[in-house]
Design an enzyme around this catalytic site. Structure first.
Site, PDB file in Angstrom:
ATOM      1  N   LYS A  87       0.854  -1.194   0.000  1.00  0.00           N
ATOM      2  CA  LYS A  87       0.000   0.000   0.000  1.00  0.00           C
ATOM      3  C   LYS A  87       0.886   1.239   0.000  1.00  0.00           C
ATOM      4  CE  LYS A  87      -4.337   1.134   2.322  1.00  0.00           C
ATOM      5  NZ  LYS A  87      -5.060   0.982   3.586  1.00  0.00           N
TER       6      LYS A  87
HETATM    7  O1  G3P Z   1      -9.094   2.065   4.343  1.00  0.00           O
HETATM    8  C1  G3P Z   1      -8.819   3.343   4.825  1.00  0.00           C
HETATM    9  C2  G3P Z   1      -9.494   3.519   6.114  1.00  0.00           C
HETATM   10  O2  G3P Z   1      -8.883   2.752   7.105  1.00  0.00           O
HETATM   11  C3  G3P Z   1      -9.668   4.898   6.583  1.00  0.00           C
HETATM   12  O3  G3P Z   1     -10.846   4.872   7.270  1.00  0.00           O
HETATM   13  O4  G3P Z   1     -12.513   5.655   8.850  1.00  0.00           O
HETATM   14  O5  G3P Z   1     -10.079   6.262   9.157  1.00  0.00           O
HETATM   15  O6  G3P Z   1     -11.424   7.283   7.329  1.00  0.00           O
HETATM   16  P1  G3P Z   1     -11.230   6.096   8.199  1.00  0.00           P
END
Ligand code: G3P
Length: 218
Positions: A87
């Site tokens: 990633k």
């Molecule tokens: O896959 C990316 C994710 O982990 C981010 O999620 O909820 O931190 O915006 P969030």
């Protein structure tokens, strides 16, 4: 549409895998930190444990933000297990690194994507996956699912092979909307995946079936 779980929590990964619908896992440095995974060796061991649970792609993120550093880290990550997808953040050195990995046959997930232009560069560099962050766009009053739909349309129009991995999914509605937008993958918290099961008519219907069965069978 494939389902990935967006966590580094082994119990949740096992629970989603046991449900029989899990296609892979995405992690990021914040999710690893949330599980208290500290130090490079422990992080690598943790990725290997995740790969041993799930028979599918596991995204492991580089920490370096310079080209050479990303290449060094990415090659080590990719060597941990054949299921690892490296990633890489959507910055200039990241795009260069994705191009390098793509030419070497190392699969990549271009992360932190918030615009169609970034998604175009990820695809041109040969990313395996592109990760538009749906929830974080919604957080700032932009249209996260709209971006997913735009990227899907653009990739189909130009026949890019990069898969659209809808990320930063916060709830069940996001999953359904990304499905409708044509995302190849949604990476979700376990709660959002389980939310797909919930329907009051299912609960009421099952209750009635069981009551009727008992009336006759005791
Ligand atoms: O896959 C990316 C994710 O982990 C981010 O999620 O909820 O931190 O915006 P969030």
């Amino acid at each position: 549409m494939k389902f990935f779980i967006d966590t580094a929590n082994l119990e949740q990964i096992r629970e989603a895998y046991d449900l029989g619908v899990l296609d892979g896992v995405t992690t990021n440095p914040s999710l690893m930190a949330k599980e208290g995974i500290k130090g490079v060796q422990n992080q690598h061991d943790h990725y290997i444990k995740i790969c041993e649970i799930v028979n599918g792609d596991v995204s492991a993120e580089v920490i370096a933000t310079d080209y050479e550093g990303m290449i060094r880290e990415g090659e080590v990550l990719a060597g941990l297990n054949p299921h690892i997808v490296v990633k890489v953040p959507c910055i200039a050195d990241g795009i260069k690194a994705i191009k390098f990995f793509s030419e070497k046959g190392i699969r990549t997930n271009c992360t932190l994507v918030f615009s169609i232009g970034q998604a175009l560069l990820a695809a041109k560099a040969g990313a395996t996956y592109v990760s538009p962050f749906v929830g974080r766009l919604d957080d700032i009053c932009e249209d996260g699912v709209g971006l997913v739909a735009d990227i899907v349309r653009m990739y189909h129009f130009y026949d890019y092979k990069t898969q659209v991995l809808a990320a930063s999914i916060r709830n069940t509605k996001h999953i359904v909307e990304c499905l409708e937008a044509g995302a190849d993958v949604a990476t979700c918290p376990l709660s959002a995946i389980k939310g797909l099961l919930d329907h009051p008519l299912t609960d009421a219907g099952l209750k009635k079936f069981l009551e009727d069965y008992k009336k006759v069978n005791g």
